[in-house]
Motif scaffolding. Structure first.
Motif, PDB file in Angstrom:
ATOM      1  N   UNK A 176      15.546  62.410  12.190  1.00  0.00           N
ATOM      2  CA  UNK A 176      14.917  61.459  13.109  1.00  0.00           C
ATOM      3  C   UNK A 176      15.896  60.472  13.732  1.00  0.00           C
ATOM      4  N   UNK A 177      16.744  59.858  12.935  1.00  0.00           N
ATOM      5  CA  UNK A 177      17.669  58.847  13.466  1.00  0.00           C
ATOM      6  C   UNK A 177      18.732  59.448  14.374  1.00  0.00           C
ATOM      7  N   UNK A 178      18.976  60.746  14.242  1.00  0.00           N
ATOM      8  CA  UNK A 178      20.057  61.391  14.985  1.00  0.00           C
ATOM      9  C   UNK A 178      19.570  62.167  16.208  1.00  0.00           C
ATOM     10  N   UNK A 179      18.277  62.311  16.381  1.00  0.00           N
ATOM     11  CA  UNK A 179      17.762  63.126  17.487  1.00  0.00           C
ATOM     12  C   UNK A 179      18.298  62.722  18.861  1.00  0.00           C
ATOM     13  N   UNK A 180      18.458  61.435  19.154  1.00  0.00           N
ATOM     14  CA  UNK A 180      18.967  61.074  20.483  1.00  0.00           C
ATOM     15  C   UNK A 180      20.376  61.588  20.791  1.00  0.00           C
ATOM     16  N   UNK A 181      21.183  61.854  19.760  1.00  0.00           N
ATOM     17  CA  UNK A 181      22.566  62.295  20.015  1.00  0.00           C
ATOM     18  C   UNK A 181      22.788  63.776  19.734  1.00  0.00           C
ATOM     19  N   UNK A 182      21.778  64.463  19.236  1.00  0.00           N
ATOM     20  CA  UNK A 182      21.941  65.885  18.923  1.00  0.00           C
ATOM     21  C   UNK A 182      21.837  66.739  20.192  1.00  0.00           C
ATOM     22  N   UNK A 183      22.855  67.540  20.483  1.00  0.00           N
ATOM     23  CA  UNK A 183      22.772  68.414  21.661  1.00  0.00           C
ATOM     24  C   UNK A 183      22.026  69.715  21.369  1.00  0.00           C
ATOM     25  N   UNK A 184      21.985  70.149  20.095  1.00  0.00           N
ATOM     26  CA  UNK A 184      21.395  71.446  19.762  1.00  0.00           C
ATOM     27  C   UNK A 184      20.939  71.446  18.309  1.00  0.00           C
ATOM     28  N   UNK A 185      19.757  72.013  18.092  1.00  0.00           N
ATOM     29  CA  UNK A 185      19.280  72.263  16.733  1.00  0.00           C
ATOM     30  C   UNK A 185      18.996  73.753  16.638  1.00  0.00           C
ATOM     31  N   UNK A 186      19.613  74.401  15.662  1.00  0.00           N
ATOM     32  CA  UNK A 186      19.356  75.815  15.391  1.00  0.00           C
ATOM     33  C   UNK A 186      18.476  75.885  14.143  1.00  0.00           C
ATOM     34  N   UNK A 187      17.484  76.743  14.181  1.00  0.00           N
ATOM     35  CA  UNK A 187      16.599  76.933  13.039  1.00  0.00           C
ATOM     36  C   UNK A 187      16.794  78.348  12.534  1.00  0.00           C
ATOM     37  N   UNK A 188      17.079  78.449  11.242  1.00  0.00           N
ATOM     38  CA  UNK A 188      17.417  79.727  10.633  1.00  0.00           C
ATOM     39  C   UNK A 188      16.166  80.476  10.179  1.00  0.00           C
ATOM     40  N   UNK A 189      16.126  81.757  10.509  1.00  0.00           N
ATOM     41  CA  UNK A 189      15.111  82.687  10.023  1.00  0.00           C
ATOM     42  C   UNK A 189      15.836  83.705   9.144  1.00  0.00           C
ATOM     43  N   UNK A 190      15.947  83.446   7.832  1.00  0.00           N
ATOM     44  CA  UNK A 190      16.681  84.359   6.963  1.00  0.00           C
ATOM     45  C   UNK A 190      16.018  85.730   6.861  1.00  0.00           C
ATOM     46  N   UNK A 191      14.729  85.782   7.123  1.00  0.00           N
ATOM     47  CA  UNK A 191      13.977  87.027   7.115  1.00  0.00           C
ATOM     48  C   UNK A 191      12.879  86.904   8.162  1.00  0.00           C
ATOM     49  N   UNK A 192      12.547  88.005   8.824  1.00  0.00           N
ATOM     50  CA  UNK A 192      11.484  87.937   9.822  1.00  0.00           C
ATOM     51  C   UNK A 192      10.140  87.588   9.184  1.00  0.00           C
ATOM     52  N   UNK A 193      10.035  87.735   7.874  1.00  0.00           N
ATOM     53  CA  UNK A 193       8.794  87.413   7.157  1.00  0.00           C
ATOM     54  C   UNK A 193       8.661  85.924   6.845  1.00  0.00           C
ATOM     55  N   UNK A 194       9.709  85.156   7.046  1.00  0.00           N
ATOM     56  CA  UNK A 194       9.706  83.730   6.718  1.00  0.00           C
ATOM     57  C   UNK A 194       9.326  82.931   7.962  1.00  0.00           C
TER      58      UNK A 194
END
Length: 168
Positions: A72-90
């Motif tokens: 939350x505190x860092x959202x204004x300065x973050x250029x990119x967030x990647x979200x990991x899907x270790x398995x298509x079932x997750x």
């Protein structure tokens, strides 16, 4: 080689020269455009603040067990967030993306990484993803067809906040 698709103003496009490099652990040299796991990223930011340096423009990688509100505190300065899907079932990454877009109002690039397949892309888009690193052993051209998805959305989503019965 990365099979990256990014949503643009004029539709989805295959990106051949993406500068971001995914680093799943803190080993190896830190590159300028690195996507780092949350703990490693937070340490880099803390070090920069303590040393009086400008906060870096690194991206952050959320694993399924990570809480998006930790950013939350860092959202204004973050250029990119990647979200990991270790398995298509997750499916926990769908919830993380939806929270970032709706509850936290984050507008930056949201990238799906890991076991990302054609059949998931339409649903990922509904949750707020705007770039997709398709699994390397799959055809990125074929995956583009997955963004066409459903012709009618019945429920609400990030890109269509009203359910069908409210749109009439």
């Amino acid at each position: 080689m990365i099979n990256l698709i990014r949503l643009q103003q004029d539709g989805a496009q295959i990106i051949a020269d993406d500068p971001w490099q995914l680093m799943r652990n803190d080993e190896g040299p830190l590159v300028t455009k690195a996507i780092l796991p949350v703990q490693c990223w937070a340490q880099c930011q803390s070090d920069a603040v303590l040393q009086g340096r400008e906060v870096s423009s690194q991206g952050v990688l959320l694993q399924p067990d990570d809480e998006p509100d930790a950013l939350l505190d860092w959202l204004p300065v973050l250029p990119l967030i990647a979200i990991d899907f270790p398995s298509f079932r997750d499916g926990r990454g769908y919830s993380q993306a939806y929270l970032l877009r709706t509850r936290f109002g984050w507008q930056g690039e949201l990238r799906a990484v890991g076991d990302v397949l054609r059949d998931q892309l339409s649903h990922m888009r509904q949750c707020g993803f705007d770039s997709f690193a398709v699994r390397e052993d799959k055809s990125v051209e074929d995956a583009l067809k997955g963004l066409q998805g459903l012709s009618v959305l019945y429920g609400r989503s990030v890109i269509e906040p009203l359910p069908l019965f409210r749109r009439r």
